[in-house]
Write a protein that holds these residues in place. Structure first.
Motif, PDB file in Angstrom:
ATOM      1  N   SER A 130       0.896  -1.094   0.090  1.00  0.00           N
ATOM      2  CA  SER A 130      -0.002   0.037  -0.030  1.00  0.00           C
ATOM      3  C   SER A 130       0.777   1.304  -0.025  1.00  0.00           C
ATOM      4  O   SER A 130       1.741   1.368   0.902  1.00  0.00           O
ATOM      5  CB  SER A 130      -1.012   0.052   1.176  1.00  0.00           C
ATOM      6  N   PHE A 131       0.523   2.300  -0.977  1.00  0.00           N
ATOM      7  CA  PHE A 131       1.314   3.406  -0.959  1.00  0.00           C
ATOM      8  C   PHE A 131       0.476   4.563  -0.537  1.00  0.00           C
ATOM      9  O   PHE A 131      -0.452   4.176   0.196  1.00  0.00           O
ATOM     10  CB  PHE A 131       1.756   3.600  -2.514  1.00  0.00           C
ATOM     11  N   LEU A 132       0.697   5.775  -0.826  1.00  0.00           N
ATOM     12  CA  LEU A 132      -0.172   7.021  -0.350  1.00  0.00           C
ATOM     13  C   LEU A 132      -1.547   6.775  -0.948  1.00  0.00           C
ATOM     14  O   LEU A 132      -1.805   6.147  -2.017  1.00  0.00           O
ATOM     15  CB  LEU A 132       0.412   8.193  -1.091  1.00  0.00           C
ATOM     16  N   GLU A 133      -2.336   7.331  -0.208  1.00  0.00           N
ATOM     17  CA  GLU A 133      -3.597   6.978  -0.098  1.00  0.00           C
ATOM     18  C   GLU A 133      -4.330   8.132  -1.362  1.00  0.00           C
ATOM     19  O   GLU A 133      -3.953   9.377  -1.254  1.00  0.00           O
ATOM     20  CB  GLU A 133      -4.746   7.162   1.028  1.00  0.00           C
ATOM     21  N   VAL A 134      -5.302   7.635  -2.498  1.00  0.00           N
ATOM     22  CA  VAL A 134      -5.837   8.474  -3.338  1.00  0.00           C
ATOM     23  C   VAL A 134      -6.738   9.231  -2.780  1.00  0.00           C
ATOM     24  O   VAL A 134      -7.963   8.670  -2.129  1.00  0.00           O
ATOM     25  CB  VAL A 134      -6.304   7.686  -4.516  1.00  0.00           C
ATOM     26  N   SER A 135      -6.901  10.409  -2.434  1.00  0.00           N
ATOM     27  CA  SER A 135      -7.795  11.296  -1.692  1.00  0.00           C
ATOM     28  C   SER A 135      -9.156  11.588  -2.602  1.00  0.00           C
ATOM     29  O   SER A 135     -10.098  11.670  -1.767  1.00  0.00           O
ATOM     30  CB  SER A 135      -7.072  12.722  -1.463  1.00  0.00           C
ATOM     31  N   GLY A 136      -8.796  11.726  -3.748  1.00  0.00           N
ATOM     32  CA  GLY A 136     -10.171  12.197  -4.683  1.00  0.00           C
ATOM     33  C   GLY A 136     -10.739  10.893  -5.382  1.00  0.00           C
ATOM     34  O   GLY A 136     -10.388   9.820  -5.024  1.00  0.00           O
ATOM     35  N   GLU A 137     -11.193  10.945  -6.559  1.00  0.00           N
ATOM     36  CA  GLU A 137     -11.792  10.059  -7.305  1.00  0.00           C
ATOM     37  C   GLU A 137     -10.407   9.185  -7.999  1.00  0.00           C
ATOM     38  O   GLU A 137     -10.448   7.871  -8.019  1.00  0.00           O
ATOM     39  CB  GLU A 137     -12.730  10.401  -8.453  1.00  0.00           C
ATOM     40  N   TYR A 138      -9.481   9.802  -8.167  1.00  0.00           N
ATOM     41  CA  TYR A 138      -8.369   9.098  -8.876  1.00  0.00           C
ATOM     42  C   TYR A 138      -7.063  10.287  -8.604  1.00  0.00           C
ATOM     43  O   TYR A 138      -7.190  11.533  -8.304  1.00  0.00           O
ATOM     44  CB  TYR A 138      -8.691   8.890 -10.372  1.00  0.00           C
ATOM     45  N   GLN A 139      -5.914   9.863  -8.645  1.00  0.00           N
ATOM     46  CA  GLN A 139      -4.817  10.451  -8.933  1.00  0.00           C
ATOM     47  C   GLN A 139      -3.949  10.445  -9.990  1.00  0.00           C
ATOM     48  O   GLN A 139      -3.249   9.400 -10.321  1.00  0.00           O
ATOM     49  CB  GLN A 139      -3.916   9.937  -7.630  1.00  0.00           C
ATOM     50  N   ASN A 140      -3.654  11.641 -10.644  1.00  0.00           N
ATOM     51  CA  ASN A 140      -2.767  11.526 -11.808  1.00  0.00           C
ATOM     52  C   ASN A 140      -1.087  11.438 -11.422  1.00  0.00           C
ATOM     53  O   ASN A 140      -0.777  11.589 -10.314  1.00  0.00           O
ATOM     54  CB  ASN A 140      -2.800  12.973 -12.395  1.00  0.00           C
ATOM     55  N   VAL A 141      -0.679  10.458 -12.156  1.00  0.00           N
ATOM     56  CA  VAL A 141       0.697  10.064 -12.062  1.00  0.00           C
ATOM     57  C   VAL A 141       1.409  10.018 -13.238  1.00  0.00           C
ATOM     58  O   VAL A 141       0.786  10.319 -14.223  1.00  0.00           O
ATOM     59  CB  VAL A 141       0.763   8.490 -11.654  1.00  0.00           C
ATOM     60  N   GLN A 142       2.733   9.893 -13.382  1.00  0.00           N
ATOM     61  CA  GLN A 142       3.781   9.772 -14.377  1.00  0.00           C
ATOM     62  C   GLN A 142       3.539   8.423 -14.946  1.00  0.00           C
ATOM     63  O   GLN A 142       3.267   8.580 -16.241  1.00  0.00           O
ATOM     64  CB  GLN A 142       5.017  10.290 -14.067  1.00  0.00           C
ATOM     65  N   VAL A 143       3.500   7.385 -14.298  1.00  0.00           N
ATOM     66  CA  VAL A 143       3.618   6.070 -14.755  1.00  0.00           C
ATOM     67  C   VAL A 143       2.911   5.104 -13.917  1.00  0.00           C
ATOM     68  O   VAL A 143       2.734   5.510 -12.578  1.00  0.00           O
ATOM     69  CB  VAL A 143       4.925   5.543 -14.748  1.00  0.00           C
ATOM     70  N   ILE A 144       2.338   4.034 -14.418  1.00  0.00           N
ATOM     71  CA  ILE A 144       1.931   2.972 -13.601  1.00  0.00           C
ATOM     72  C   ILE A 144       2.507   1.637 -14.015  1.00  0.00           C
ATOM     73  O   ILE A 144       3.196   1.227 -14.891  1.00  0.00           O
ATOM     74  CB  ILE A 144       0.247   2.946 -13.741  1.00  0.00           C
ATOM     75  N   ASP A 145       2.425   0.801 -12.833  1.00  0.00           N
ATOM     76  CA  ASP A 145       3.110  -0.513 -12.993  1.00  0.00           C
ATOM     77  C   ASP A 145       2.007  -1.424 -14.014  1.00  0.00           C
ATOM     78  O   ASP A 145       0.912  -1.631 -14.072  1.00  0.00           O
ATOM     79  CB  ASP A 145       2.851  -1.232 -11.686  1.00  0.00           C
ATOM     80  N   GLY A 146       2.901  -2.361 -14.736  1.00  0.00           N
ATOM     81  CA  GLY A 146       2.304  -3.220 -15.732  1.00  0.00           C
ATOM     82  C   GLY A 146       1.468  -4.299 -15.422  1.00  0.00           C
ATOM     83  O   GLY A 146       1.282  -5.050 -16.308  1.00  0.00           O
ATOM     84  N   LEU A 147       1.339  -4.761 -14.026  1.00  0.00           N
ATOM     85  CA  LEU A 147       0.849  -5.871 -13.639  1.00  0.00           C
ATOM     86  C   LEU A 147      -0.777  -5.661 -14.073  1.00  0.00           C
ATOM     87  O   LEU A 147      -1.262  -6.895 -14.374  1.00  0.00           O
ATOM     88  CB  LEU A 147       0.684  -5.877 -12.060  1.00  0.00           C
TER      89      LEU A 147
END
Length: 540
Positions: A130-147
């Motif tokens: 578990s990483f940082l909690e997303v506070s809104g509907e979603y969190q913009n990020v630069q990259v996401i894991d390919g799982l």
């Protein structure tokens, strides 16, 4: 594209694992009139080629690229992602874990700004990651894991670069960003997925693809850093400095060389390197601009384009990880205004020299310290423990006046100290114990120049007085300590033996005036009024 269809795409080499993954997919709730398609790619040469092939074969608007060892336990998975996509046409791809700021080494999970959660067995046992909690509907990020990667638009996978099994996911994240879409991690009350991966294999080309990823995408991910080299003759030293700048493992750099030289040797040298390295920018000043190099230092600052800057004096050296290490701290914490490190002393032939008292390690480990505390320490100990211009890295936007200036006073020798004090008013210092630069000691330096010694003494005095007047670093108790130390350090400069050595008698008179003021201050039973002090302070 069929808006009522979702395609699950998987590279398969373990049929048992894949069949288990399909069982979870079959149990997902679907919107009315929605269809599921499953595409398995077997004997794939590489994952990007497989995903491109599957993407082109399906007319589904929504596609889910997932590993064969991923089990979707959120039965509302399809409903949730369709809801996000329908209300946010700007989002191109989502995943269950990702990084809002990728570290400079390209390894996303080492970031301090990761979001999302998943049950994962990469450590050898199944556990909640578990990483940082997303506070809104979603969190913009630069990259996401390919799982698991979920898309509502088709963007080609970069099989021209990533011909293996690493960094395809981060690459695709940036390709979506380049296409004008957002990449996001949704809010998950509970993890949406189990990833039964086992211990990750990073031996099959991981570092090779990491380097390719950074070469291709650093400009998309990481701020531009300007390495500023104010040059003045001595091309042999400059070449070593330039090579050390070119060897940085931070890929989004510009190297700005402003040349005060009186000879053509430096220009000839730099233009030879410019033919190979396009990020080197060279400016010939037509000779010294003045101010004992200070004007050239300011020019480098004024014309550079970087969001972050670090100087590299032409006879010093950077370690290959200097910029990347320091940038990780600056990217992770906006309140860190200055990063420095232990530096090695080297001689003219690059041999390591013993430390001076002031260059010994400041701490025995990486340490964050309040800016006002380290500023006070420098002023009360008359010691530049932060280092020379080549030692640090900082944000260009944090410099709001002339570079070598503190509280309106333009130094004539201690420009680096004035700069550190100006930055540390605004925030903290991060000290890296690892040596990240080398400070060269050689005979052609003017360190022992009598004029510079006097100018340095005057600068220290002026900085002490200004710090007290502005109540920035020093209070009544601190200034007395600082002045006592200043007198002890510099009383030899006004001895009868030294005076005949001084060519500029007006400098000696200025120093003598400062010395007498300091003595008078300490001799008074009551301290001088600040306005009286201001009127009596020696002029510079």
């Amino acid at each position: 594209m069929n808006p009522n269809k979702i395609c699950f795409i998987t590279c398969v080499n373990d049929e048992v694992m894949y069949q288990e993954s399909l069982l979870y997919i079959e149990n997902l709730k679907l919107p009315e009139s929605f269809a599921i398609e499953n595409v398995a790619i077997r004997e794939a040469e590489c994952i990007t080629q497989a995903y491109n092939s599957a993407m082109c074969s399906s007319d589904a608007k929504y596609k889910v690229y997932l590993h064969q060892d991923v089990f979707i336990i959120n039965k509302n998975f399809v409903l949730d992602i369709i809801d996000i996509f329908e209300r946010n046409s700007n989002i191109g791809m989502i995943g269950v874990a990702g990084s809002a700021q990728i570290p400079t080494n390209g390894i996303w999970w080492e970031s301090k700004q990761n979001y999302g959660k998943v049950y994962d067995s990469h450590s050898g046992k199944m556990e909640l990651v578990s990483f940082l909690e997303v506070s809104g509907e979603y969190q913009n990020v630069q990259v996401i894991d390919g799982l698991i990667l979920i898309t509502q638009y088709d963007i080609p996978w970069r099989e021209d670069i990533f011909t293996g099994w690493h960094f395809y996911d981060l690459s695709q994240s940036i390709e979506f960003l380049r296409s004008g879409y957002e990449v996001a991690v949704p809010k998950q009350a509970e993890p949406w997925c189990i990833h039964d991966s086992g211990v990750a294999n990073v031996s099959n080309g991981f570092n090779c693809y990491r380097k390719q990823f950074l070469e291709e995408y650093s400009k998309d991910l990481l701020p531009l850093v300007s390495i500023l080299i104010p040059a003045y003759n001595q091309p042999a030293y400059l070449e070593k400095a330039l090579v050390s700048a070119l060897a940085q493992d931070y890929y989004n750099c510009e190297i700005v060389i402003c040349d005060d030289s009186t000879l053509k040797d430096v220009e000839i040298l730099v233009k030879r390197y410019q033919s190979k390295y396009k990020h080197i920018k060279y400016y010939n000043n037509g000779g010294p601009l003045g101010g004992k190099g200070a004007v050239n230092i300011q020019k480098c600052f004024d014309i550079c384009q970087g969001e972050y800057i670090g100087y590299l004096l032409h006879d010093d050296l950077y370690m290959p990880n200097k910029v990347s290490t320091m940038m990780n701290y600056l990217l992770a914490n906006r309140n860190i205004k200055l990063v420095t490190s232990y530096r090695k002393l080297i001689d003219a032939n690059d041999h390591v020299l013993p430390d001076f008292h002031v260059t010994r390690p400041l701490f025995d480990k990486n340490t964050k310290i309040k800016g006002r505390d380290i500023g006070r320490y420098m002023l009360t100990n008359i010691a530049n423990v932060i280092g020379e211009m080549s030692t640090t890295l900082y944000r260009k936007a944090d410099i709001v006046s002339n570079l070598l200036n503190f509280q309106g006073y333009q130094t004539r020798c201690l420009g680096d100290v004035a700069l550190w004090l100006s930055l540390l008013e605004k925030g903290d210092l991060l000290y890296v114990r690892e040596p990240l630069s080398c400070f060269r000691i050689h005979q052609e330096q003017n360190t022992n120049n009598h004029e510079l010694q006097i100018l340095g003494a005057i600068d220290w005095y002026k900085l002490i007085i200004l710090a007290y007047q502005q109540q920035v670093y020093l209070d009544q108790e601190n200034i007395n300590q600082a002045l006592k130390e200043w007198i002890n350090r510099h009383k030899h400069l006004i001895s009868n033996k030294q005076v005949p050595l001084y060519k500029k008698k007006e400098l000696y008179s200025e120093l003598e005036s400062c010395y007498n003021e300091a003595i008078n201050w300490l001799n008074k039973a009551e301290p001088l009024d600040k306005e009286e002090l201001k009127r009596g302070t020696c002029s510079g």
